[in-house]
Design a protein around this motif. Structure first.
Motif, mmCIF file in Angstrom:
data_model
loop_
_atom_site.group_PDB
_atom_site.id
_atom_site.type_symbol
_atom_site.label_atom_id
_atom_site.label_comp_id
_atom_site.label_asym_id
_atom_site.label_seq_id
_atom_site.Cartn_x
_atom_site.Cartn_y
_atom_site.Cartn_z
ATOM 1 N N PRO A 68 -57.655 123.639 3.506
ATOM 2 C CA PRO A 68 -58.507 122.489 3.848
ATOM 3 C C PRO A 68 -58.029 121.158 3.276
ATOM 4 N N SER A 69 -57.519 121.157 2.051
ATOM 5 C CA SER A 69 -57.118 119.882 1.444
ATOM 6 C C SER A 69 -55.656 119.509 1.724
ATOM 7 N N ALA A 70 -55.007 120.242 2.602
ATOM 8 C CA ALA A 70 -53.587 119.968 2.882
ATOM 9 C C ALA A 70 -53.374 118.514 3.289
ATOM 10 N N ALA A 71 -54.334 117.972 4.037
ATOM 11 C CA ALA A 71 -54.159 116.628 4.589
ATOM 12 C C ALA A 71 -54.224 115.517 3.525
ATOM 13 N N GLU A 72 -54.788 115.809 2.357
ATOM 14 C CA GLU A 72 -54.979 114.756 1.340
ATOM 15 C C GLU A 72 -53.705 113.952 1.110
ATOM 16 N N PHE A 73 -52.595 114.640 0.943
ATOM 17 C CA PHE A 73 -51.308 113.941 0.779
ATOM 18 C C PHE A 73 -50.404 114.137 2.003
ATOM 19 N N GLN A 74 -50.388 115.327 2.543
ATOM 20 C CA GLN A 74 -49.417 115.650 3.590
ATOM 21 C C GLN A 74 -49.624 114.819 4.856
ATOM 22 N N ASN A 75 -50.860 114.390 5.116
ATOM 23 C CA ASN A 75 -51.125 113.599 6.325
ATOM 24 C C ASN A 75 -51.150 112.091 6.092
ATOM 25 N N LEU A 76 -50.863 111.653 4.898
ATOM 26 C CA LEU A 76 -50.812 110.201 4.659
ATOM 27 C C LEU A 76 -49.710 109.596 5.533
ATOM 28 N N GLU A 77 -49.997 108.440 6.112
ATOM 29 C CA GLU A 77 -49.069 107.831 7.085
ATOM 30 C C GLU A 77 -48.098 106.873 6.408
ATOM 31 N N ILE A 78 -46.832 107.072 6.659
ATOM 32 C CA ILE A 78 -45.767 106.224 6.122
ATOM 33 C C ILE A 78 -44.950 105.718 7.302
ATOM 34 N N ASP A 79 -44.914 104.418 7.496
ATOM 35 C CA ASP A 79 -44.217 103.848 8.654
ATOM 36 C C ASP A 79 -44.645 104.540 9.954
ATOM 37 N N GLY A 80 -45.932 104.762 10.079
ATOM 38 C CA GLY A 80 -46.457 105.333 11.317
ATOM 39 C C GLY A 80 -46.303 106.828 11.475
ATOM 40 N N GLU A 81 -45.763 107.487 10.439
ATOM 41 C CA GLU A 81 -45.617 108.946 10.534
ATOM 42 C C GLU A 81 -46.103 109.611 9.261
ATOM 43 N N PRO A 82 -46.799 110.753 9.400
ATOM 44 C CA PRO A 82 -47.340 111.410 8.208
ATOM 45 C C PRO A 82 -46.233 111.970 7.307
ATOM 46 N N LEU A 83 -46.592 112.148 6.055
ATOM 47 C CA LEU A 83 -45.642 112.665 5.062
ATOM 48 C C LEU A 83 -44.978 113.959 5.534
ATOM 49 N N TYR A 84 -45.759 114.866 6.156
ATOM 50 C CA TYR A 84 -45.163 116.157 6.529
ATOM 51 C C TYR A 84 -44.035 115.984 7.538
ATOM 52 N N ILE A 85 -44.092 114.921 8.349
ATOM 53 C CA ILE A 85 -42.998 114.660 9.305
ATOM 54 C C ILE A 85 -41.756 114.185 8.543
ATOM 55 N N HIS A 86 -41.955 113.381 7.514
ATOM 56 C CA HIS A 86 -40.811 112.957 6.689
ATOM 57 C C HIS A 86 -40.149 114.173 6.029
ATOM 58 N N VAL A 87 -40.973 115.110 5.564
ATOM 59 C CA VAL A 87 -40.427 116.333 4.961
ATOM 60 C C VAL A 87 -39.647 117.134 6.015
ATOM 61 N N ALA A 88 -40.239 117.301 7.178
ATOM 62 C CA ALA A 88 -39.602 118.111 8.234
ATOM 63 C C ALA A 88 -38.284 117.492 8.679
ATOM 64 N N ARG A 89 -38.275 116.171 8.818
ATOM 65 C CA ARG A 89 -37.057 115.510 9.292
ATOM 66 C C ARG A 89 -35.940 115.626 8.258
ATOM 67 N N ARG A 90 -36.291 115.440 6.992
ATOM 68 C CA ARG A 90 -35.266 115.572 5.956
ATOM 69 C C ARG A 90 -34.741 117.007 5.902
ATOM 70 N N ALA A 91 -35.634 117.958 6.087
ATOM 71 C CA ALA A 91 -35.214 119.369 6.085
ATOM 72 C C ALA A 91 -34.212 119.627 7.211
ATOM 73 N N GLN A 92 -34.546 119.161 8.393
ATOM 74 C CA GLN A 92 -33.676 119.398 9.560
ATOM 75 C C GLN A 92 -32.350 118.645 9.415
ATOM 76 N N GLN A 93 -32.420 117.388 8.973
ATOM 77 C CA GLN A 93 -31.230 116.530 9.038
ATOM 78 C C GLN A 93 -30.346 116.593 7.788
ATOM 79 N N HIS A 94 -30.950 116.841 6.634
ATOM 80 C CA HIS A 94 -30.178 116.735 5.394
ATOM 81 C C HIS A 94 -30.006 118.042 4.629
#
Lengths: 271, 271
Positions: free
Chosen positions: A149-175
């Motif tokens: 339930p509390s996953a969104a507290e930090f993971q869904n915070l928006e950074i440059d229009g995209e949530p933190l979890y997307i930044h994590v996923a992109r770094r995982a895929q690309q780096h």
């Protein structure tokens, strides 16, 4: 064979089910009373009853550490490797530290416990992930968008229009995926988030908790999470399988639940 | 006495030094060769040599788990509680899971290992933190802005004009500290970040890694991190103290390093 190769082989055998080995002594059938290796013996029965139906097993570390049953955790993993060598084992310990210390946690998971993959928390960045990922034959499964339930507290915070979890996923895929051994934890309780993650991480397997008591969306998971029909997912069920019955028929009941889940996923998967 | 009360007492005794117990067998003095309790015996000597100079000890879990020395970790903590009962012990295991599983990790740290505090990764939010924090007499030390080179990858991402680590610090101060038992990990390598965190978390103790090999800024740490002269910090040194000498004088050399660090901090602290 690498973790990912083993996983692919199991997908090709028709299953995306992961059974979580989360022992609760007080939910064990009566026959284990007074057995001082109850956890290992219970696990062994569950493993033998479900092995042909699953793509991996996932013991959760805390359930062993809290009752000082690390030796039974090790014996459980050893048993799987000995008796069901096709099945990869994920040590779900959500380790997260840096540099040489992360290297020691890799040693803990891959050498001491003999696991094929480990869950890792990416909050500290590359210094946490790379010491695990350099073990090219092993799987590294990063928390991305969790099911709680509390996953969104930090993971869904928006950074440059995209949530933190997307930044994590992109770094995982690309780096971090140079060795092709990164997977992501993406909860079944967040199927829309899963679709967004699949867009930026088209290749990475997803370990999916949240089916069962947490009310996750199995249909949305299969629709939004697969990389191809029958591929891309490790959909976890722990208590729903392990404690399907607390009677003497617990192993048969566990098999029945695992079979139902496997077939529901197959029906949804378009295989 | 609670973890925080013990810590305050040690601050009042004039020290903000935390000694990290990170055993590396290959850096031990020759006398421990062939000793199959080398880790415990080495720790015991370091503890006795430095106990009056520190505010806490912090064994790092991976260093024990990687070499299957969990029993020596437990014995080390027990030794501190028996012989130096004023000194709180932090189990640095950076646990992070949810609900009943987080509760099991709390049990691991506080019951099985007997620690007074544990480090916790907040990526999964309240569901991770609260099952630890409900142990009101125990300390819960959350990763906030860590000291490692890649810490900024996620922790410094800006959300509504403020970095992620500030969102973590604010939630810790405002939502999770009902029992007054939350602390934060804030690296000495980021003194400007430390000042910002102190602004939003005026009461929370900081556990500070990064002095020594990582090149952290001790002066900036004391200036920006203290809550009052001589209070608010647990400034960690591990290898700089433990391996000050690898000769037979290792314990005396460790004491000398701990003393130097304590006195440097005191000189900077305005006590």
């Amino acid at each position: 064979m690498t973790f990912i190769e083993q996983l692919r082989q199991r997908w090709q055998a028709g299953t995306q089910v992961c059974v979580g080995l989360d022992p609760f002594l007080d939910r064990f059938p009566a026959r284990f009373e007074g057995d001082n290796l109850a956890i290992f013996h219970f696990n062994r029965d569950i493993i033998d009853a479900t092995a042909d139906l699953v793509c991996c097993f996932k013991p959760q570390f805390a359930h062993y550490a809290a009752v000082e049953a690390e030796a039974e955790l090790k014996a459980t993993i050893r048993y799987i490797k000995d008796v069901h060598p096709d099945l990869p084992v994920i040590l779900d310990s959500k380790r997260g530290d840096i540099g040489s210390t992360a290297g020691m946690y890799a040693r803990e998971a891959f050498e001491h416990y003999g696991a094929d993959a480990v869950t890792v928390n990416p909050y500290m960045g590359s210094d946490t992930v790379l010491p695990f990922a350099e073990h090219a034959d092993k799987g590294v499964i990063l928390l991305c968008r969790t099911s709680n339930p509390s996953a969104a507290e930090f993971q869904n915070l928006e950074i440059d229009g995209e949530p933190l979890y997307i930044h994590v996923a992109r770094r995982a895929q690309q780096h971090w995926n140079a060795n092709g051994n990164i997977s992501l934890v993406v909860g079944a309780t967040a199927p829309e988030e899963m679709a967004r993650i699949r867009d930026v991480a088209p290749d990475l397997p997803f370990l999916v908790p949240g089916i069962g008591a947490q009310g996750g969306d199995l249909e949305g998971t299969v629709r939004n999470g697969q990389t191809a029909p029958g591929e891309g997912l490790m959909i976890n069920s722990s208590r729903g399988v392990l404690y399907a019955s607390q009677g003497e028929d617990f192993a048969e009941a566990a098999r029945e639940e695992a079979l139902k889940l496997r077939d529901r996923i197959r029906a949804l998967s378009g295989v």
